[in-house]
Design a protein around this motif. Sequence first.
Motif, PDB file in Angstrom:
ATOM      1  N   UNK A 111     -52.196  17.477  33.523  1.00 24.60           N
ATOM      2  CA  UNK A 111     -51.310  18.536  32.743  1.00 24.60           C
ATOM      3  C   UNK A 111     -51.915  17.471  31.411  1.00 24.60           C
ATOM      4  N   UNK A 112     -52.711  16.736  31.112  1.00 26.43           N
ATOM      5  CA  UNK A 112     -53.005  16.900  29.771  1.00 26.43           C
ATOM      6  C   UNK A 112     -54.198  17.282  29.349  1.00 26.43           C
ATOM      7  N   UNK A 113     -54.856  17.869  30.684  1.00 30.04           N
ATOM      8  CA  UNK A 113     -56.383  18.641  29.873  1.00 30.04           C
ATOM      9  C   UNK A 113     -55.840  19.473  29.659  1.00 30.04           C
ATOM     10  N   UNK A 114     -54.639  20.124  30.292  1.00 30.95           N
ATOM     11  CA  UNK A 114     -54.366  22.315  29.891  1.00 30.95           C
ATOM     12  C   UNK A 114     -53.293  21.830  29.056  1.00 30.95           C
ATOM     13  N   UNK A 115     -53.015  20.445  28.578  1.00 28.19           N
ATOM     14  CA  UNK A 115     -52.163  21.142  27.492  1.00 28.19           C
ATOM     15  C   UNK A 115     -53.096  21.272  26.185  1.00 28.19           C
ATOM     16  N   UNK A 116     -54.702  19.837  26.753  1.00 25.89           N
ATOM     17  CA  UNK A 116     -55.035  20.688  25.158  1.00 25.89           C
ATOM     18  C   UNK A 116     -55.359  21.596  25.348  1.00 25.89           C
ATOM     19  N   UNK A 117     -56.691  22.154  26.448  1.00 22.70           N
ATOM     20  CA  UNK A 117     -56.324  23.469  26.427  1.00 22.70           C
ATOM     21  C   UNK A 117     -55.287  24.859  25.321  1.00 22.70           C
ATOM     22  N   UNK A 118     -54.243  24.671  26.041  1.00 17.83           N
ATOM     23  CA  UNK A 118     -53.019  25.257  25.020  1.00 17.83           C
ATOM     24  C   UNK A 118     -53.065  25.064  23.951  1.00 17.83           C
ATOM     25  N   UNK A 119     -53.084  23.984  23.618  1.00 13.65           N
ATOM     26  CA  UNK A 119     -52.777  24.026  22.282  1.00 13.65           C
ATOM     27  C   UNK A 119     -54.288  24.315  21.342  1.00 13.65           C
ATOM     28  N   UNK A 120     -55.611  23.714  21.978  1.00 12.53           N
ATOM     29  CA  UNK A 120     -56.400  24.279  20.694  1.00 12.53           C
ATOM     30  C   UNK A 120     -56.302  25.953  20.973  1.00 12.53           C
ATOM     31  N   UNK A 121     -55.780  26.605  22.171  1.00 15.77           N
ATOM     32  CA  UNK A 121     -55.534  27.928  21.798  1.00 15.77           C
ATOM     33  C   UNK A 121     -54.482  28.654  20.788  1.00 15.77           C
ATOM     34  N   UNK A 122     -53.882  27.584  19.981  1.00 19.15           N
ATOM     35  CA  UNK A 122     -53.401  27.897  18.799  1.00 19.15           C
ATOM     36  C   UNK A 122     -54.364  27.922  17.407  1.00 19.15           C
ATOM     37  N   UNK A 123     -55.226  26.380  18.291  1.00 24.61           N
ATOM     38  CA  UNK A 123     -56.532  26.785  16.805  1.00 24.61           C
ATOM     39  C   UNK A 123     -57.306  28.583  17.050  1.00 24.61           C
ATOM     40  N   UNK A 124     -57.581  28.715  18.468  1.00 24.10           N
ATOM     41  CA  UNK A 124     -58.076  29.482  18.255  1.00 24.10           C
ATOM     42  C   UNK A 124     -57.892  30.642  17.866  1.00 24.10           C
ATOM     43  N   UNK A 125     -56.581  31.019  17.802  1.00 25.38           N
ATOM     44  CA  UNK A 125     -55.459  31.934  17.907  1.00 25.38           C
ATOM     45  C   UNK A 125     -55.407  32.237  15.846  1.00 25.38           C
ATOM     46  N   UNK A 126     -55.414  31.049  15.846  1.00 23.07           N
ATOM     47  CA  UNK A 126     -55.334  30.834  13.838  1.00 23.07           C
ATOM     48  C   UNK A 126     -57.065  31.422  13.796  1.00 23.07           C
ATOM     49  N   UNK A 127     -57.843  31.281  13.276  1.00 24.44           N
ATOM     50  CA  UNK A 127     -59.351  31.087  13.492  1.00 24.44           C
ATOM     51  C   UNK A 127     -59.517  32.656  13.593  1.00 24.44           C
ATOM     52  N   UNK A 128     -59.164  33.061  14.979  1.00 25.52           N
ATOM     53  CA  UNK A 128     -59.405  34.975  15.099  1.00 25.52           C
ATOM     54  C   UNK A 128     -58.677  35.723  13.595  1.00 25.52           C
ATOM     55  N   UNK A 129     -57.142  35.568  13.805  1.00 24.35           N
ATOM     56  CA  UNK A 129     -56.299  35.762  13.103  1.00 24.35           C
ATOM     57  C   UNK A 129     -57.483  35.877  11.548  1.00 24.35           C
ATOM     58  N   UNK A 130     -57.672  34.949  11.252  1.00 22.77           N
ATOM     59  CA  UNK A 130     -58.113  34.815   9.780  1.00 22.77           C
ATOM     60  C   UNK A 130     -59.345  35.582   9.483  1.00 22.77           C
ATOM     61  N   UNK A 131     -60.611  35.188  10.712  1.00 25.70           N
ATOM     62  CA  UNK A 131     -61.850  36.470  11.209  1.00 25.70           C
ATOM     63  C   UNK A 131     -61.406  38.094  11.289  1.00 25.70           C
ATOM     64  N   UNK A 132     -60.295  38.270  11.575  1.00 26.79           N
ATOM     65  CA  UNK A 132     -60.379  39.516  11.881  1.00 26.79           C
ATOM     66  C   UNK A 132     -58.804  40.541  11.005  1.00 26.79           C
ATOM     67  N   UNK A 133     -59.387  39.330  10.460  1.00 20.24           N
ATOM     68  CA  UNK A 133     -57.890  40.509   8.811  1.00 20.24           C
ATOM     69  C   UNK A 133     -57.833  40.885   8.158  1.00 20.24           C
ATOM     70  N   UNK A 134     -57.972  42.941   8.126  1.00 21.59           N
ATOM     71  CA  UNK A 134     -58.397  43.089   6.985  1.00 21.59           C
ATOM     72  C   UNK A 134     -58.791  43.173   6.079  1.00 21.59           C
ATOM     73  N   UNK A 135     -59.863  43.053   5.328  1.00 16.67           N
ATOM     74  CA  UNK A 135     -60.394  42.497   4.074  1.00 16.67           C
ATOM     75  C   UNK A 135     -60.941  44.673   3.460  1.00 16.67           C
ATOM     76  N   UNK A 136     -62.177  44.599   4.049  1.00 20.39           N
ATOM     77  CA  UNK A 136     -62.929  45.114   2.600  1.00 20.39           C
ATOM     78  C   UNK A 136     -62.988  46.615   4.592  1.00 20.39           C
ATOM     79  N   UNK A 137     -62.408  46.288   5.361  1.00 17.90           N
ATOM     80  CA  UNK A 137     -63.102  47.975   6.913  1.00 17.90           C
ATOM     81  C   UNK A 137     -61.215  48.260   6.800  1.00 17.90           C
TER      82      UNK A 137
END
Length: 469
Positions: free
Chosen positions: A155-181
Amino acid sequence: MVSINASGAPERPAAPAGAGKLYLAAWRWHFYAGLYVIPFFILLALSGMSMTWIAYLDGRDGEYTRVAVGEAVLPVSVQAEAAVAAIPGGTLIQYVAPRGPGLASIFRVDTGDVASMVTVDPYTAQVLDAFPRRSGWYDFLDNLHGDLLLGVTGDRMIEIAASLGMVLIVSGLYMWWPRQAGWRAALVPALGRGGRVAWRSLHGVLGFWISLVLVFFLVSGLSWAGVWGEKFVQAWSQFPAEKWDNVPLSDDLHASMNHGPKEVPWALEQTPMPASGSQAGAPGLPADQEIGLDSMDRLARRIGFDGRYQMNLPSGASGVYTFSRDSMSTDSPDPTSDRTVHVDRYTGNILADVRYEDYSWAGKAMAVGIALHMGTMGLWSVLANTVVCLSVVFLCVSGVVMWWIRRPAGQPRLAPPPLPRDMPLWRGAVLVALAVSLAFPMAGITLVAVLAIDQLVIARIPALRRVLN
């Protein structure tokens, strides 16, 4: 924003220096979070998708066992006698009414610590099958999905994965957010150039489109988790105390009715159970009517439990009869019809009648959220969940493919994105990491542990630095 040249190698960003370094920092965190998350997300997506289809097509614990429709349904007590006789020395625990006229009744009969389910023809009282409770493929996948078959550790291992999934989403949105393109590049995949550019475009566009859906799945799943759910969120969502005024309470919580996987509605788990043995409650059964399975079934039908519902029998001297219907248990495809009723075993008085409308806003959100998460709202929700699960698998696979293309050929290196130096916006990055850590404690603990290992172990061992950098 970082661009990709024809060889697939990342170029130095054309954006202002500060923003470019923050991008590289986000990319590096995205990479490291993905290392842990990817295998778990693939397992969760495939097991979750399989469970939705099994539940829709075959159900669990015999709920879709077919019978020939007869002239009249026999009393529940007669069916129960046949079920108990099929399990020598057994004790009747639960009755699950069939959802339709062509389906079997289900009885739970326990012998010691062993729970068995017995399917019975409601027209003939013939026992059709008996088997260990929660022993099918659905439940194997459910346990795998919930705790990797490892209990609290899983349960703790999966909770860590799901919590880090939020880090993936936040960092991924920041990287893919349209700036110049522009927004077209962010929303429509560019497949013409092929190679890593095409993979990166597909990964970014699909991730952008399903980011909010993925947040929903992670939050609704985390709400059942041992730390974020039970100790960090659910504890602050108590059921309204006024619903229990003038009703004697047991020392047991509703969570005591859980046996293995979650079965009690999230909003009620931390709420005390009412207790039998007083004159409290609203009139249920007439005073001169015998209290038993048949009269309780009639009461349940009279107060609105049509089709499939569950009746849990009293446990102990102060136990109560409990009628329940919720979408999480596939009793109904409509989570807003959730209902739990407790009846005094001695007087037949209704001690509590809890409906969806009585839940807190968090409880209502979870009732609907879990139904969507589990795909129990009909075929459309099964198909929608399938699309989301396959999208998650693609995001994981495409991330690995991009790393494989980008990695230095012939070198035994992990090759993470470069660590930016002298980053002017480091305070912003720290604040984002702090916010995520406070919102999702297991992510914060993991981030601190990774930083400590990086500084205290990897940085001091040259061989590890060469492989991991």
